[in-house]
Scaffold this motif. Structure first.
Motif, PDB file in Angstrom:
ATOM      1  N   ARG A  44       0.824  -1.208   0.000  1.00 44.20           N
ATOM      2  CA  ARG A  44       0.000   0.000   0.000  1.00 44.20           C
ATOM      3  C   ARG A  44       0.864   1.266   0.000  1.00 44.20           C
ATOM      4  NH1 ARG A  44      -3.651  -0.451   5.096  1.00 44.20           N
ATOM      5  NH2 ARG A  44      -1.551  -0.779   5.957  1.00 44.20           N
ATOM      6  N   PRO A  45       0.383   2.358  -0.661  1.00 46.48           N
ATOM      7  CA  PRO A  45       1.142   3.618  -0.647  1.00 46.48           C
ATOM      8  C   PRO A  45       1.314   4.176   0.761  1.00 46.48           C
ATOM      9  CG  PRO A  45      -0.489   3.631  -2.395  1.00 46.48           C
ATOM     10  CD  PRO A  45      -0.769   2.404  -1.580  1.00 46.48           C
ATOM     11  N   ALA A  46       0.338   3.913   1.635  1.00 45.54           N
ATOM     12  CA  ALA A  46       0.459   4.419   3.003  1.00 45.54           C
ATOM     13  C   ALA A  46       1.628   3.783   3.731  1.00 45.54           C
ATOM     14  CB  ALA A  46      -0.830   4.199   3.769  1.00 45.54           C
ATOM     15  N   ASP A  47       1.957   2.522   3.378  1.00 47.02           N
ATOM     16  CA  ASP A  47       3.080   1.856   4.039  1.00 47.02           C
ATOM     17  C   ASP A  47       4.427   2.414   3.610  1.00 47.02           C
ATOM     18  OD1 ASP A  47       1.300   0.263   5.369  1.00 47.02           O
ATOM     19  OD2 ASP A  47       1.363  -1.348   3.876  1.00 47.02           O
ATOM     20  N   LEU A  48       4.454   3.163   2.485  1.00 47.03           N
ATOM     21  CA  LEU A  48       5.705   3.772   2.041  1.00 47.03           C
ATOM     22  C   LEU A  48       6.088   4.998   2.897  1.00 47.03           C
ATOM     23  CD1 LEU A  48       5.259   3.619  -1.827  1.00 47.03           C
ATOM     24  CD2 LEU A  48       6.904   2.323  -0.454  1.00 47.03           C
ATOM     25  N   LYS A  49       5.171   5.394   3.779  1.00 45.95           N
ATOM     26  CA  LYS A  49       5.445   6.522   4.673  1.00 45.95           C
ATOM     27  C   LYS A  49       5.244   6.045   6.107  1.00 45.95           C
ATOM     28  CE  LYS A  49       4.140  11.346   5.392  1.00 45.95           C
ATOM     29  NZ  LYS A  49       3.194  12.429   5.021  1.00 45.95           N
ATOM     30  N   PRO A  50       6.208   5.294   6.636  1.00 50.03           N
ATOM     31  CA  PRO A  50       6.031   4.715   7.970  1.00 50.03           C
ATOM     32  C   PRO A  50       6.107   5.781   9.067  1.00 50.03           C
ATOM     33  CG  PRO A  50       8.264   4.345   7.206  1.00 50.03           C
ATOM     34  CD  PRO A  50       7.534   5.005   6.061  1.00 50.03           C
ATOM     35  N   ALA A  51       5.600   5.397  10.228  1.00 53.65           N
ATOM     36  CA  ALA A  51       5.699   6.282  11.399  1.00 53.65           C
ATOM     37  C   ALA A  51       7.142   6.271  11.904  1.00 53.65           C
ATOM     38  CB  ALA A  51       4.754   5.819  12.480  1.00 53.65           C
ATOM     39  N   ILE A  52       7.722   7.442  12.028  1.00 60.57           N
ATOM     40  CA  ILE A  52       9.123   7.542  12.441  1.00 60.57           C
ATOM     41  C   ILE A  52       9.195   8.346  13.733  1.00 60.57           C
ATOM     42  CG2 ILE A  52       9.480   9.589  10.980  1.00 60.57           C
ATOM     43  CD1 ILE A  52      12.402   8.550  10.624  1.00 60.57           C
ATOM     44  N   SER A  53      10.067   7.930  14.614  1.00 56.99           N
ATOM     45  CA  SER A  53      10.258   8.613  15.903  1.00 56.99           C
ATOM     46  C   SER A  53      11.570   9.396  15.856  1.00 56.99           C
ATOM     47  CB  SER A  53      10.286   7.578  17.032  1.00 56.99           C
ATOM     48  OG  SER A  53      10.563   8.210  18.267  1.00 56.99           O
ATOM     49  N   ILE A  54      11.480  10.714  16.144  1.00 58.23           N
ATOM     50  CA  ILE A  54      12.652  11.591  16.144  1.00 58.23           C
ATOM     51  C   ILE A  54      12.852  12.112  17.565  1.00 58.23           C
ATOM     52  CG2 ILE A  54      13.736  13.631  15.107  1.00 58.23           C
ATOM     53  CD1 ILE A  54      13.083  11.464  13.094  1.00 58.23           C
ATOM     54  N   ASN A  55      14.045  11.906  18.126  1.00 56.66           N
ATOM     55  CA  ASN A  55      14.326  12.326  19.506  1.00 56.66           C
ATOM     56  C   ASN A  55      15.708  12.966  19.594  1.00 56.66           C
ATOM     57  OD1 ASN A  55      11.919  11.170  20.862  1.00 56.66           O
ATOM     58  ND2 ASN A  55      12.810   9.236  20.154  1.00 56.66           N
ATOM     59  N   ARG A  56      15.793  14.025  20.381  1.00 58.02           N
ATOM     60  CA  ARG A  56      17.075  14.679  20.661  1.00 58.02           C
ATOM     61  C   ARG A  56      17.772  13.908  21.780  1.00 58.02           C
ATOM     62  NH1 ARG A  56      19.528  19.863  21.682  1.00 58.02           N
ATOM     63  NH2 ARG A  56      21.634  19.303  22.379  1.00 58.02           N
ATOM     64  N   ILE A  57      19.037  13.596  21.582  1.00 57.56           N
ATOM     65  CA  ILE A  57      19.815  12.876  22.591  1.00 57.56           C
ATOM     66  C   ILE A  57      20.409  13.907  23.545  1.00 57.56           C
ATOM     67  CG2 ILE A  57      21.758  11.332  23.005  1.00 57.56           C
ATOM     68  CD1 ILE A  57      21.332  10.164  20.254  1.00 57.56           C
ATOM     69  N   ARG A  58      19.983  13.872  24.790  1.00 60.34           N
ATOM     70  CA  ARG A  58      20.433  14.845  25.779  1.00 60.34           C
ATOM     71  C   ARG A  58      21.847  14.527  26.253  1.00 60.34           C
ATOM     72  NH1 ARG A  58      16.982  18.998  25.180  1.00 60.34           N
ATOM     73  NH2 ARG A  58      14.827  18.212  24.985  1.00 60.34           N
ATOM     74  N   GLY A  59      22.595  15.573  26.537  1.00 59.20           N
ATOM     75  CA  GLY A  59      23.926  15.402  27.095  1.00 59.20           C
ATOM     76  C   GLY A  59      24.995  15.141  26.063  1.00 59.20           C
ATOM     77  N   ALA A  60      24.640  14.995  24.808  1.00 54.16           N
ATOM     78  CA  ALA A  60      25.643  14.742  23.779  1.00 54.16           C
ATOM     79  C   ALA A  60      26.238  16.058  23.311  1.00 54.16           C
ATOM     80  CB  ALA A  60      25.012  13.987  22.610  1.00 54.16           C
ATOM     81  N   SER A  61      27.457  15.965  22.799  1.00 59.34           N
ATOM     82  CA  SER A  61      28.088  17.164  22.268  1.00 59.34           C
ATOM     83  C   SER A  61      27.428  17.561  20.960  1.00 59.34           C
ATOM     84  CB  SER A  61      29.581  16.916  22.049  1.00 59.34           C
ATOM     85  OG  SER A  61      29.773  15.854  21.139  1.00 59.34           O
ATOM     86  N   GLY A  62      27.312  18.871  20.714  1.00 59.04           N
ATOM     87  CA  GLY A  62      26.634  19.316  19.521  1.00 59.04           C
ATOM     88  C   GLY A  62      25.144  19.023  19.605  1.00 59.04           C
ATOM     89  N   ILE A  63      24.530  18.780  18.459  1.00 54.40           N
ATOM     90  CA  ILE A  63      23.114  18.427  18.379  1.00 54.40           C
ATOM     91  C   ILE A  63      23.032  17.011  17.833  1.00 54.40           C
ATOM     92  CG2 ILE A  63      20.902  18.993  17.334  1.00 54.40           C
ATOM     93  CD1 ILE A  63      21.858  21.878  17.150  1.00 54.40           C
ATOM     94  N   SER A  64      22.705  16.049  18.689  1.00 57.16           N
ATOM     95  CA  SER A  64      22.592  14.635  18.287  1.00 57.16           C
ATOM     96  C   SER A  64      21.123  14.252  18.252  1.00 57.16           C
ATOM     97  CB  SER A  64      23.347  13.727  19.257  1.00 57.16           C
ATOM     98  OG  SER A  64      24.730  14.043  19.250  1.00 57.16           O
ATOM     99  N   ILE A  65      20.713  13.650  17.133  1.00 52.86           N
ATOM    100  CA  ILE A  65      19.306  13.286  16.922  1.00 52.86           C
ATOM    101  C   ILE A  65      19.244  11.808  16.544  1.00 52.86           C
ATOM    102  CG2 ILE A  65      17.257  13.706  15.530  1.00 52.86           C
ATOM    103  CD1 ILE A  65      18.214  16.547  15.161  1.00 52.86           C
ATOM    104  N   ALA A  66      18.341  11.082  17.222  1.00 56.22           N
ATOM    105  CA  ALA A  66      18.128   9.651  16.943  1.00 56.22           C
ATOM    106  C   ALA A  66      16.845   9.495  16.139  1.00 56.22           C
ATOM    107  CB  ALA A  66      18.054   8.871  18.252  1.00 56.22           C
ATOM    108  N   MET A  67      16.914   8.701  15.061  1.00 58.42           N
ATOM    109  CA  MET A  67      15.743   8.401  14.221  1.00 58.42           C
ATOM    110  C   MET A  67      15.493   6.894  14.275  1.00 58.42           C
ATOM    111  SD  MET A  67      16.681  10.775  10.910  1.00 58.42           S
ATOM    112  CE  MET A  67      18.281   9.987  10.735  1.00 58.42           C
ATOM    113  N   SER A  68      14.260   6.515  14.526  1.00 56.79           N
ATOM    114  CA  SER A  68      13.939   5.078  14.637  1.00 56.79           C
ATOM    115  C   SER A  68      12.609   4.789  13.939  1.00 56.79           C
ATOM    116  CB  SER A  68      13.884   4.650  16.108  1.00 56.79           C
ATOM    117  OG  SER A  68      12.921   5.416  16.797  1.00 56.79           O
ATOM    118  N   ILE A  69      12.538   3.602  13.282  1.00 59.53           N
ATOM    119  CA  ILE A  69      11.336   3.149  12.581  1.00 59.53           C
ATOM    120  C   ILE A  69      11.043   1.715  13.015  1.00 59.53           C
ATOM    121  CG2 ILE A  69      10.297   2.605  10.347  1.00 59.53           C
ATOM    122  CD1 ILE A  69      11.957   4.764   9.104  1.00 59.53           C
ATOM    123  N   GLN A  70       9.808   1.465  13.382  1.00 63.70           N
ATOM    124  CA  GLN A  70       9.359   0.113  13.717  1.00 63.70           C
ATOM    125  C   GLN A  70       8.540  -0.401  12.529  1.00 63.70           C
ATOM    126  OE1 GLN A  70       7.735  -0.408  17.696  1.00 63.70           O
ATOM    127  NE2 GLN A  70       6.313  -1.965  16.943  1.00 63.70           N
TER     128      GLN A  70
END
Length: 421
Positions: free
Chosen positions: A67-93
């Motif tokens: 399905r076309p809807a499955d080509l756009k999965p739900a993605i989780s974007i989170n800022r990693i605290r305490g890391a140097s600079g700006i660290s961002i984690a991206m995860s897909i289930q």
């Protein structure tokens, strides 16, 4: 058990990126849009961005994913605290690990392209705004400088300032003169009761002392600094300012002294003659009787000189009264002269204050221009050195153990539901 048999297995795919600034090229006081982590998170979660990623992957994955809807999965974007600079984690289930890795890799590529484009656009937009503002400030500075020059031309400020300095000097001299005459007047007022009936010598000496006291000038302050100078003028802080009072020496008026000596010579001669006559009378007392004609003639001469001395005393007292009246008239005239000079000086001061206000406007505009020019220069330097860096810390990886379904949780839930029913 049936649900565990037919439900699709979900795997977690995860990646970490970092945006940082080289500390050796950081410019103090600069803060840019791309230094805010929320900006990155909102971009990665935005629908237009994910639509572009899905469109780029649809040709290769549409048949497999379905399905076309499955080509756009739900993605989780989170800022990693305490890391140097700006660290961002991206995860897909997702049940397709390879598609999830491809989706995240495409997101990272699109994000890098978008970041560079927006950074370049924002930098150019900021430079354009700063250049336009600098151009406006240049026009304002030029107009303000022209206004200062025109004000100086119309009001002839060089003449006004020189005249104001002279007027201030005259005003100070008139004030000193006013103080001297006022002091002499006050002293005469206090001495008149005691001078009534006094001898000419006492009156003349009192007048001389009073006039000398009136010539005493007020001390003038001379400011000096100790330990390097005033901090406001560039000296070391904490230095104390010392005010030294220097009394101006008053030179005697030679012309007035000569006149006083000439006026005193008359009664001084009479006193000398009276002393000689009294000495002769004392010598004659031992030789002649009081009824002797020479004795009588000497007494008449003594009485005559004493009357003349009384006349000189009255004349000296009357002279002191006349000087008092003259002092009163002179003080009134000085007060009027001070008032006129003060009005003239205040007019020059008003023009000087207006000129300083116009010059202050020019100085303030130049300060704003210098500050904006510094920001524009910092922005251009940052563009040249490319101080911001983008790095993939952890590439897209899929965990071997599925995150769903969890057989233990499902069976326990089913057991609880069965017992409860």
């Amino acid at each position: 058990v049936v649900y565990l048999e037919f439900v699709s297995t979900q795997y977690l795919t995860r990646a970490v990126i970092m945006i940082y600034r080289d500390p050796n090229t950081a410019i103090a006081g600069q803060s840019h849009l791309w230094e805010e982590s929320q900006t990155h998170v909102e971009l990665l979660q935005s629908d237009p961005f994910n639509d572009r990623v899905s469109s780029a992957l649809s040709a290769a994955w549409a048949a497999k994913v379905g399905r076309p809807a499955d080509l756009k999965p739900a993605i989780s974007i989170n800022r990693i605290r305490g890391a140097s600079g700006i660290s961002i984690a991206m995860s897909i289930q997702n049940q397709y690990p390879a598609f999830a890795r491809a989706y995240i890799d495409r997101m990272i590529a699109e994000f890098h392209i978008e970041r560079e484009a927006v950074k370049d656009f924002s930098s150019k937009a900021a430079s354009k705004v700063l250049e336009e503002e600098l151009a406006r400030l240049e026009d304002k500075i030029r107009a303000a400088e022209d206004e200062v020059i025109e004000f100086q031309r119309i009001n002839n400020m060089e003449y006004v300032q020189a005249k104001g300095s002279l007027e201030l000097g005259y005003l100070h001299e008139l004030m000193n003169r006013h103080q001297s005459l006022s002091t002499e007047r006050w002293m005469l007022e206090l001495q008149f009761p005691r001078l009534k009936g006094a001898s000419a010598g006492m009156i003349q000496n009192a007048m001389d002392l009073t006039r000398d006291t009136g010539k005493v000038k007020a001390p003038r302050s001379v400011s000096t600094t100790r330990g390097g100078g005033d901090p406001a003028a560039g000296g070391a802080p904490g230095n104390e300012k010392i005010v030294v009072l220097e009394a101006e020496s008053s030179k005697p008026d030679e012309e007035t002294t000569a006149k006083d000596q000439a006026a005193n010579s008359g009664w001084q001669d009479l006193r000398l003659r009276l002393a000689k006559l009294k000495a002769e009378r004392a010598d004659m007392t031992a030789k002649l009787q009081p009824e002797h004609p020479q004795f009588r003639t000497l007494d008449e001469e003594v009485v005559k000189i004493e009357k003349q001395l009384e006349y000189f005393a009255d004349l000296a007292f009357q002279s002191s009264r006349e000087r008092y009246e003259a002092l009163m008239m002179q003080i009134d005239a000085l007060e009027e002269a001070q008032r006129r000079w003060k009005n003239s000086y205040l007019l020059a001061s008003r023009k000087g204050a207006d000129l300083r206000h116009l010059e202050l406007v020019v100085s303030r505009l130049e300060g704003m221009y210098s500050q904006l020019y510094g920001k524009l220069n910092d922005l251009r330097v940052e563009e040249e050195i490319n101080a911001e860096h983008f790095k993939v810390i952890t590439s897209a990886r899929t965990e071997t153990k599925p995150v769903w379904p969890d057989p233990v949780k499902i069976l326990i839930s089913a057991l609880i539901a069965g017992i409860g029913s």
